[in-house]
Design a protein around this motif. Structure first.
Motif, PDB file in Angstrom:
ATOM      1  N   MET A   1       0.638   9.981 -15.256  1.00 38.28           N
ATOM      2  CA  MET A   1       1.561  10.551 -16.245  1.00 38.28           C
ATOM      3  C   MET A   1       2.694   9.549 -16.483  1.00 38.28           C
ATOM      4  N   PRO A   2       3.046   9.302 -17.728  1.00 42.46           N
ATOM      5  CA  PRO A   2       4.064   8.293 -18.002  1.00 42.46           C
ATOM      6  C   PRO A   2       5.441   8.692 -17.493  1.00 42.46           C
ATOM      7  N   VAL A   3       6.295   7.674 -17.376  1.00 45.92           N
ATOM      8  CA  VAL A   3       7.711   7.911 -17.091  1.00 45.92           C
ATOM      9  C   VAL A   3       8.269   8.801 -18.197  1.00 45.92           C
ATOM     10  N   VAL A   4       9.053   9.799 -17.803  1.00 45.60           N
ATOM     11  CA  VAL A   4       9.628  10.739 -18.768  1.00 45.60           C
ATOM     12  C   VAL A   4      11.029  10.262 -19.127  1.00 45.60           C
ATOM     13  N   LYS A   5      11.284  10.039 -20.398  1.00 51.12           N
ATOM     14  CA  LYS A   5      12.580   9.551 -20.858  1.00 51.12           C
ATOM     15  C   LYS A   5      13.429  10.697 -21.395  1.00 51.12           C
ATOM     16  N   ALA A   6      14.684  10.714 -20.978  1.00 49.28           N
ATOM     17  CA  ALA A   6      15.625  11.703 -21.503  1.00 49.28           C
ATOM     18  C   ALA A   6      16.145  11.243 -22.866  1.00 49.28           C
ATOM     19  N   SER A   7      16.423  12.194 -23.729  1.00 51.27           N
ATOM     20  CA  SER A   7      17.073  11.912 -25.013  1.00 51.27           C
ATOM     21  C   SER A   7      18.042  13.040 -25.321  1.00 51.27           C
ATOM     22  N   ASN A   8      19.086  12.715 -26.057  1.00 52.46           N
ATOM     23  CA  ASN A   8      20.137  13.690 -26.358  1.00 52.46           C
ATOM     24  C   ASN A   8      20.697  14.312 -25.083  1.00 52.46           C
ATOM     25  N   ASN A   9      20.715  13.508 -24.023  1.00 51.83           N
ATOM     26  CA  ASN A   9      21.286  13.888 -22.722  1.00 51.83           C
ATOM     27  C   ASN A   9      20.618  15.108 -22.098  1.00 51.83           C
ATOM     28  N   THR A  10      19.350  15.272 -22.400  1.00 54.30           N
ATOM     29  CA  THR A  10      18.588  16.336 -21.770  1.00 54.30           C
ATOM     30  C   THR A  10      17.157  15.859 -21.557  1.00 54.30           C
ATOM     31  N   LEU A  11      16.465  16.503 -20.637  1.00 53.13           N
ATOM     32  CA  LEU A  11      15.092  16.122 -20.336  1.00 53.13           C
ATOM     33  C   LEU A  11      14.296  17.373 -20.021  1.00 53.13           C
ATOM     34  N   THR A  12      13.100  17.428 -20.556  1.00 58.29           N
ATOM     35  CA  THR A  12      12.182  18.527 -20.274  1.00 58.29           C
ATOM     36  C   THR A  12      11.032  17.996 -19.444  1.00 58.29           C
ATOM     37  N   ILE A  13      10.833  18.576 -18.273  1.00 55.40           N
ATOM     38  CA  ILE A  13       9.737  18.167 -17.409  1.00 55.40           C
ATOM     39  C   ILE A  13       8.479  18.901 -17.862  1.00 55.40           C
ATOM     40  N   PRO A  14       7.446  18.165 -18.224  1.00 55.89           N
ATOM     41  CA  PRO A  14       6.231  18.825 -18.725  1.00 55.89           C
ATOM     42  C   PRO A  14       5.677  19.856 -17.740  1.00 55.89           C
ATOM     43  N   GLY A  15       5.379  21.035 -18.264  1.00 62.11           N
ATOM     44  CA  GLY A  15       4.766  22.080 -17.462  1.00 62.11           C
ATOM     45  C   GLY A  15       5.690  22.762 -16.479  1.00 62.11           C
ATOM     46  N   CYS A  16       6.985  22.570 -16.628  1.00 58.24           N
ATOM     47  CA  CYS A  16       7.940  23.123 -15.664  1.00 58.24           C
ATOM     48  C   CYS A  16       8.856  24.129 -16.358  1.00 58.24           C
ATOM     49  N   GLY A  17       8.721  25.412 -16.018  1.00 58.50           N
ATOM     50  CA  GLY A  17       9.573  26.430 -16.597  1.00 58.50           C
ATOM     51  C   GLY A  17      10.963  26.444 -15.976  1.00 58.50           C
ATOM     52  N   GLU A  18      11.841  27.269 -16.508  1.00 57.68           N
ATOM     53  CA  GLU A  18      13.222  27.289 -16.047  1.00 57.68           C
ATOM     54  C   GLU A  18      13.463  28.264 -14.904  1.00 57.68           C
ATOM     55  N   GLU A  19      12.629  29.290 -14.757  1.00 55.16           N
ATOM     56  CA  GLU A  19      12.880  30.324 -13.757  1.00 55.16           C
ATOM     57  C   GLU A  19      12.266  29.956 -12.402  1.00 55.16           C
ATOM     58  N   PHE A  20      12.960  30.334 -11.330  1.00 50.10           N
ATOM     59  CA  PHE A  20      12.424  30.133  -9.992  1.00 50.10           C
ATOM     60  C   PHE A  20      11.242  31.074  -9.776  1.00 50.10           C
ATOM     61  N   THR A  21      10.095  30.514  -9.412  1.00 55.76           N
ATOM     62  CA  THR A  21       8.889  31.325  -9.236  1.00 55.76           C
ATOM     63  C   THR A  21       8.307  31.187  -7.832  1.00 55.76           C
ATOM     64  N   GLY A  22       9.003  30.488  -6.969  1.00 55.71           N
ATOM     65  CA  GLY A  22       8.509  30.288  -5.613  1.00 55.71           C
ATOM     66  C   GLY A  22       8.803  28.878  -5.136  1.00 55.71           C
ATOM     67  N   GLU A  23       8.632  28.654  -3.850  1.00 50.67           N
ATOM     68  CA  GLU A  23       8.939  27.360  -3.235  1.00 50.67           C
ATOM     69  C   GLU A  23       8.152  26.231  -3.895  1.00 50.67           C
ATOM     70  N   PHE A  24       8.818  25.092  -4.072  1.00 47.51           N
ATOM     71  CA  PHE A  24       8.147  23.916  -4.625  1.00 47.51           C
ATOM     72  C   PHE A  24       8.781  22.662  -4.045  1.00 47.51           C
ATOM     73  N   THR A  25       8.134  21.525  -4.283  1.00 48.81           N
ATOM     74  CA  THR A  25       8.649  20.257  -3.782  1.00 48.81           C
ATOM     75  C   THR A  25       8.856  19.271  -4.932  1.00 48.81           C
ATOM     76  N   PHE A  26       9.781  18.351  -4.706  1.00 47.84           N
ATOM     77  CA  PHE A  26       9.892  17.164  -5.548  1.00 47.84           C
ATOM     78  C   PHE A  26      10.172  15.969  -4.650  1.00 47.84           C
ATOM     79  N   VAL A  27       9.974  14.781  -5.180  1.00 46.92           N
ATOM     80  CA  VAL A  27      10.204  13.547  -4.431  1.00 46.92           C
ATOM     81  C   VAL A  27      11.413  12.831  -5.006  1.00 46.92           C
ATOM     82  N   GLN A  28      12.335  12.471  -4.117  1.00 50.58           N
ATOM     83  CA  GLN A  28      13.484  11.646  -4.508  1.00 50.58           C
ATOM     84  C   GLN A  28      13.345  10.284  -3.848  1.00 50.58           C
ATOM     85  N   ALA A  29      13.491   9.248  -4.642  1.00 48.71           N
ATOM     86  CA  ALA A  29      13.377   7.886  -4.136  1.00 48.71           C
ATOM     87  C   ALA A  29      14.465   7.033  -4.777  1.00 48.71           C
TER      88      ALA A  29
END
Length: 296
Positions: A1-29
């Protein structure tokens, strides 16, 4: 999946809704910094160690490419919701080595476009220069998207800031003012979400909020002012890089998390990234070392 670029000072993560639906992980590097090994001394026998940029127009970065490929492989196996790289994506100063930087950018995209999860980018000092200019900021935005933005992912509100404006805004005064006005608006939103966190490159402090000023942190008076602002807004984690070592600590109920580099190390840690678990009540994290980093 390509690098996701923000525009207009906002970014939408593909396939990611706004509401908490359960535990999840992300990677910070942080600090994949393709090219750093050419001019800087590092740990574990890596790095040229001459402290100069002699011949940098002919630089290579084969070790860093290998480390980045290991990162991609491991992240794909973990399958987090997203990954975020907290600054110093490339090493070449944009104002000094534009052609070398272009080669580094080509390799960056060739490697990280192999990720199966979205990669978000954060601006570091090597990405716009220690003293940014409108031109270096414009180039960063063209290459990687906005240098400050926010996003919402499954109840997590992420605020991505450009810490270089706090280090030296002498050449970008208007941009720094816009950045600060925007940040105030984002902080006013922070308590509306399950969790609110900040991503930046330079840490506010390394281990102790009362430590003295060094190259890798901010002056204590300004640091305290900003940390107070974040705590009052409900920010509970601030994820950073820049140090090329693991570090971090607490300011009241806000944790500053300093993650060592995917790229060249400058301490006793090995190359790696941070796996972050987001639950309804808490956010936890652990450092994960890259595999196969010493293979030739």
């Amino acid at each position: 999946m390509p690098v996701v670029k923000a525009s207009n000072n906002t970014l939408t993560i593909p396939g990611c809704g706004e509401e908490f639906t359960g535990e999840f992980t992300f990677v910070q590097a942080a600090d994949c910094q393709l090219g750093m090994e050419w001019s800087c001394e590092g740990s574990w026998g890596y790095g040229q160690g001459n402290g100069t940029e002699v011949g940098y127009d002919q630089a290579t970065w084969e070790h860093e490419k290998r480390w980045c490929r290991s990162f991609v492989k491991m992240v794909n196996e973990i399958d987090p919701v997203f990954a975020i790289m907290c600054g110093d994506l490339l090493d070449a100063w944009p104002h000094k080595w534009p052609e070398t930087r272009e080669r580094q950018k080509t390799d960056f995209y060739e490697i990280f476009n192999q990720l199966k999860v979205p990669l978000l980018c954060v601006c570091g000092n090597h990405d716009v220069g220690n003293s940014p200019t409108p031109q270096t900021v414009d180039r960063y935005r063209s290459d990687f998207g906005d240098d400050w933005y926010s996003f919402v992912c499954r109840g997590l509100f992420g605020i991505v800031i450009n810490s270089q404006y706090y280090e030296d805004s002498s050449g970008v005064g208007e941009l720094a003012r816009e950045h600060e006005e925007w940040l105030e608006i984002q902080l006013a939103r922070a308590k509306d979400y399950t969790h609110s966190v900040v991503f930046q490159h330079i840490p506010w402090f390394l281990k102790d909020p009362n430590e003295g000023k060094v190259y890798y942190n901010f002056p204590i008076e300004f640091r305290t002012k900003m940390l107070r602002k974040f705590v009052d807004a409900g920010i509970t984690k601030i994820f950073c890089g820049h140090f090329h070592k693991n570090a971090g600590g607490w300011f009241e109920n806000c944790e500053v998390v300093v993650t060592s580099a995917v790229g060249l190390q400058q301490g006793g840690d090995r190359n790696g990234f941070r796996l972050v678990t987001v639950g309804r009540e808490t956010i936890s994290h652990k450092y994960v070392e890259l595999e196969g980093i010493d293979e030739q």
